[in-house]
Design an enzyme around this catalytic site. Structure first.
Site, PDB file in Angstrom:
ATOM      1  N   LYS A  19       4.954  -1.747   8.113  1.00 29.68           N
ATOM      2  CA  LYS A  19       5.302  -1.758   9.574  1.00 29.68           C
ATOM      3  C   LYS A  19       4.801  -2.724  10.268  1.00 29.68           C
ATOM      4  CE  LYS A  19       3.225   2.126  11.126  1.00 29.68           C
ATOM      5  NZ  LYS A  19       2.384   1.904  11.734  1.00 29.68           N
ATOM      6  N   ARG A  55      -4.633  -2.588  -5.542  1.00 27.65           N
ATOM      7  CA  ARG A  55      -5.640  -3.513  -5.163  1.00 27.65           C
ATOM      8  C   ARG A  55      -6.965  -3.355  -5.782  1.00 27.65           C
ATOM      9  NH1 ARG A  55      -6.785  -4.470   1.112  1.00 27.65           N
ATOM     10  NH2 ARG A  55      -7.830  -2.215   0.901  1.00 27.65           N
ATOM     11  N   ARG A 103      -4.275  10.062   1.631  1.00 22.31           N
ATOM     12  CA  ARG A 103      -3.675   9.680   2.880  1.00 22.31           C
ATOM     13  C   ARG A 103      -2.355   9.788   2.836  1.00 22.31           C
ATOM     14  NH1 ARG A 103      -5.859   4.951   2.119  1.00 22.31           N
ATOM     15  NH2 ARG A 103      -4.294   3.254   2.245  1.00 22.31           N
TER      16      ARG A 103
END
Length: 213
Positions: A13, A128, A168
């Site tokens: 985004k 990550r 999340r």
């Protein structure tokens, strides 16, 4: 042109918002920027928001909604239009935004909704890893360290771990779905396939926005 941009964490985004702002010259309005500006300008709502933040508390919706309305009422918005990024986060905020825009005499032209399979976002966000010695960041799939690297030399931040990412995403899906359906019922939502090259994603967005102008 007055726009919202929506998408789950990791959907790209922010990257696409920057491209939209650069090409279409609309004001990029993010909640973080609005809070910082309101606090720096010591507006009544900015100082109220700061008092909550300084106490380690969430800023109530009525304060956030007020700061958004305050920002949307400023002169530059009348001249350029806006791209609202990171707001509304809940259906209650969406209704408050509708009311604020109506009061300001502003119409929303479109909602860009970047769609990616949550399973792919899970992989993207939970891959990550950080090198303990240097702090350098890598990704297990998209940017791995040298072949045959020792996993013990790397660590993951708590919010990058798969279980944290899953939570999340779950929260974001449950909050964003009613908002998207709300704007879809108004004929404002433009779904963009986000699981492709950055430039290909933007080409789709550019086509939509060029037709809105």
């Amino acid at each position: 042109m007055n726009l919202l941009i929506m998408g789950l964490p990791g959907a790209g985004k922010g990257t696409q918002a920057a491209k939209i702002v650069e090409q279409f010259k609309v004001a990029h309005i993010s909640t973080g920027d609005m809070f910082r500006a309101a606090i720096a300008n010591q507006t009544e709502l900015g100082l109220l928001a700061k008092s909550y933040m300084d106490g380690g508390n969430l800023v109530p919706d009525e304060v956030t909604n007020g700061i958004v309305k305050e920002r949307l009422g400023q002169e530059d918005i009348k001249a350029t239009g806006f791209l609202l990024d990171g707001y509304p986060r809940t259906i209650e905020q969406a209704h408050a935004l509708d009311a604020a825009l109506a009061e300001l005499g502003i119409s929303l032209d479109g909602v860009i909704n970047i769609e990616i399979d949550p399973a792919k976002l899970q992989e993207r966000l939970s891959g990550r890893i950080i090198h303990k010695a240097t702090g350098e960041t890598f990704h297990k799939v998209f940017n791995p360290p040298a072949e045959g690297y020792n996993e013990e030399d790397y660590y993951q931040r708590e919010d990058d771990k798969p279980e944290s990412v899953a939570r999340r995403l779950e929260v974001n899906i449950s909050q964003s779905q009613p908002i998207i359906e709300h704007y879809r019922s108004k004929g404002l939502v433009h779904d963009i396939e986000g699981d492709q090259d950055i430039e290909e994603v933007y080409a789709e967005i550019e086509k939509v926005l060029s037709n809105l102008k």
